[in-house]
Write an enzyme that holds these catalytic residues in place. Structure first.
Site, PDB file in Angstrom:
ATOM      1  N   ASP A  90       0.806  -1.218   0.000  1.00  0.00           N
ATOM      2  CA  ASP A  90       0.000   0.000   0.000  1.00  0.00           C
ATOM      3  C   ASP A  90       0.833   1.259   0.000  1.00  0.00           C
ATOM      4  O   ASP A  90       1.980   1.228   0.417  1.00  0.00           O
ATOM      5  CB  ASP A  90      -0.627   0.019   1.384  1.00  0.00           C
TER       6      ASP A  90
ATOM      7  N   LYS B 110      -3.363   3.423  -3.263  1.00  0.00           N
ATOM      8  CA  LYS B 110      -4.342   4.369  -3.785  1.00  0.00           C
ATOM      9  C   LYS B 110      -3.861   5.762  -3.449  1.00  0.00           C
ATOM     10  O   LYS B 110      -3.257   5.985  -2.416  1.00  0.00           O
ATOM     11  CB  LYS B 110      -5.703   4.140  -3.139  1.00  0.00           C
TER      12      LYS B 110
ATOM     13  N   MET C 222      -8.926   9.815   7.661  1.00  0.00           N
ATOM     14  CA  MET C 222      -9.287  10.325   6.328  1.00  0.00           C
ATOM     15  C   MET C 222     -10.226  11.519   6.434  1.00  0.00           C
ATOM     16  O   MET C 222     -11.139  11.681   5.635  1.00  0.00           O
ATOM     17  CB  MET C 222      -9.973   9.217   5.500  1.00  0.00           C
TER      18      MET C 222
HETATM   19  N1  SAH Z   1      -5.330   0.795   8.223  1.00  0.00           N
HETATM   20  C1  SAH Z   1      -4.848   2.109   8.600  1.00  0.00           C
HETATM   21  C2  SAH Z   1      -5.809   3.214   8.187  1.00  0.00           C
HETATM   22  C3  SAH Z   1      -5.988   3.345   6.682  1.00  0.00           C
HETATM   23  S1  SAH Z   1      -7.041   4.689   6.248  1.00  0.00           S
HETATM   24  C4  SAH Z   1      -4.582   2.135  10.095  1.00  0.00           C
HETATM   25  O1  SAH Z   1      -5.003   1.233  10.818  1.00  0.00           O
HETATM   26  O2  SAH Z   1      -3.916   3.078  10.555  1.00  0.00           O
HETATM   27  C5  SAH Z   1      -5.864   5.961   5.923  1.00  0.00           C
HETATM   28  C6  SAH Z   1      -5.924   7.008   7.029  1.00  0.00           C
HETATM   29  O3  SAH Z   1      -5.184   6.562   8.153  1.00  0.00           O
HETATM   30  C7  SAH Z   1      -5.305   8.330   6.668  1.00  0.00           C
HETATM   31  O4  SAH Z   1      -6.199   9.141   5.922  1.00  0.00           O
HETATM   32  C8  SAH Z   1      -5.045   8.911   8.041  1.00  0.00           C
HETATM   33  O5  SAH Z   1      -6.241   9.410   8.607  1.00  0.00           O
HETATM   34  C9  SAH Z   1      -4.639   7.673   8.818  1.00  0.00           C
HETATM   35  N2  SAH Z   1      -3.187   7.497   8.891  1.00  0.00           N
HETATM   36  C10 SAH Z   1      -2.467   6.483   8.389  1.00  0.00           C
HETATM   37  N3  SAH Z   1      -1.153   6.628   8.682  1.00  0.00           N
HETATM   38  C11 SAH Z   1      -1.060   7.780   9.401  1.00  0.00           C
HETATM   39  C12 SAH Z   1       0.014   8.479  10.018  1.00  0.00           C
HETATM   40  N4  SAH Z   1       1.270   8.031   9.965  1.00  0.00           N
HETATM   41  N5  SAH Z   1      -0.269   9.623  10.692  1.00  0.00           N
HETATM   42  C13 SAH Z   1      -1.519  10.096  10.772  1.00  0.00           C
HETATM   43  N6  SAH Z   1      -2.575   9.475  10.201  1.00  0.00           N
HETATM   44  C14 SAH Z   1      -2.353   8.332   9.540  1.00  0.00           C
END
Ligand code: SAH
Length: 261
Positions: A37, A59, A175
């Site tokens: 991803d 994506k 998000m």
């Molecule tokens: N599966 C992932 C979430 C995927 S959706 C999880 O469990 O973290 C993608 C969203 O995750 C982003 O839009 C943001 O809101 C958040 N996100 C992912 N990595 C991040 C990071 N390092 N810092 C802040 N937000 C993060």
């Protein structure tokens, strides 16, 4: 078709590559195919054997590079070739990570799989911003919510907003940055105190982590003044955000300038 393949749906953790689990790392080390991803730290790919096939299917916020159906098919196809497949996803694969759909697709085809949980961004980015998502004095309930809000079910949305505004102490919106104006307005409209602290944490757990804090009343304005806050970002709402003043440990160790007033 050769021997039985298997798919591992693995959480890569939130960003800091050391936050992958031992089990996730072991999966990577034996991978023959890695399907990864945008938010899985690319540094982790180095732990897969050099011979492993690496396939990017990330994506972008505005367009999909690979459709979910095609990803499902790809995982199934590689496993049916007898390969050990690692589907590496940012954070936890089951938190807005579509692991449920991928697992269902594999289950329906009788393909073996395992889910390897990961450290989700809502908890990890908060911890690295000096904010525990629960605290005995400041928060006894915690929700993860998508900020990609569906406007097609308005009555459901009202119930949800009301629950989030009144029933949950700490809310992590994933998000959600583009919808921050809507999120803060809805929470206030449904009864949350406008003085409730809010943090927007971008690139949490990574050296480029940046944080803006404020309240439901002024966070939009504060964010507008801080253009370096970019996706991915978590919006964290709740009294626990106050803890950051005392325990902002990570940025202190990095010497990052605090974007906080
Ligand atoms: N599966 C992932 C979430 C995927 S959706 C999880 O469990 O973290 C993608 C969203 O995750 C982003 O839009 C943001 O809101 C958040 N996100 C992912 N990595 C991040 C990071 N390092 N810092 C802040 N937000 C993060």
């Amino acid at each position: 078709m050769s021997g039985a393949g298997k798919v591992y749906l693995v959480g890569a953790g939130p960003g800091d590559p050391k936050l992958i689990t031992v089990k996730g790392m072991e999966c990577l080390q034996k991978a023959e195919v890695v399907v990864y991803d945008r938010l899985a730290n690319p540094a982790l790919l180095e732990y897969a054997p050099q011979t492993a096939e690496r396939i990017y299917c990330g994506k972008l916020p505005d367009h999909h590079t690979m459709r979910q159906e095609s990803i499902n098919e790809l995982l199934a196809e590689k496993a049916l070739e007898g390969k050990v497949v690692v589907r590496l996803k940012g954070g936890d694969p089951c938190v807005f990570g579509r692991a449920g759909e991928e697992a269902q697709h594999l289950a329906e085809r009788g393909i073996a799989f395992e889910i390897v949980p990961g450290v989700t961004a809502g908890i990890a980015a908060s911890a690295y911003a000096g904010i525990p998502v629960t605290h005995r004095d400041h928060g006894s309930s915690f929700a993860v919510v998508t900020g990609h809000l569906r406007e097609d079910k308005p009555e459901l949305a009202v119930e949800k907003w009301s629950a989030l505004a009144n029933g949950i102490d700490t809310v992590a919106f994933y998000m959600g940055v583009a919808n921050l104006p809507l999120i803060r307005t809805q929470l206030i409209k449904h009864g949350r105190d406008p003085h409730t602290p809010v943090a927007v944490i971008s690139w949490g757990t990574l050296p480029q982590q940046a944080v803006v804090t404020g309240t439901l009343a002024d966070i939009e304005e504060r964010l507008a003044q801080n253009s370096h806050i970019t996706n991915p970002a978590i919006i964290l709402v709740g009294d626990v955000v106050k803890m950051r003043e005392k325990i902002n440990w990570f940025e202190a160790t990095l010497g990052i300038e605090q974007v906080q007033q």
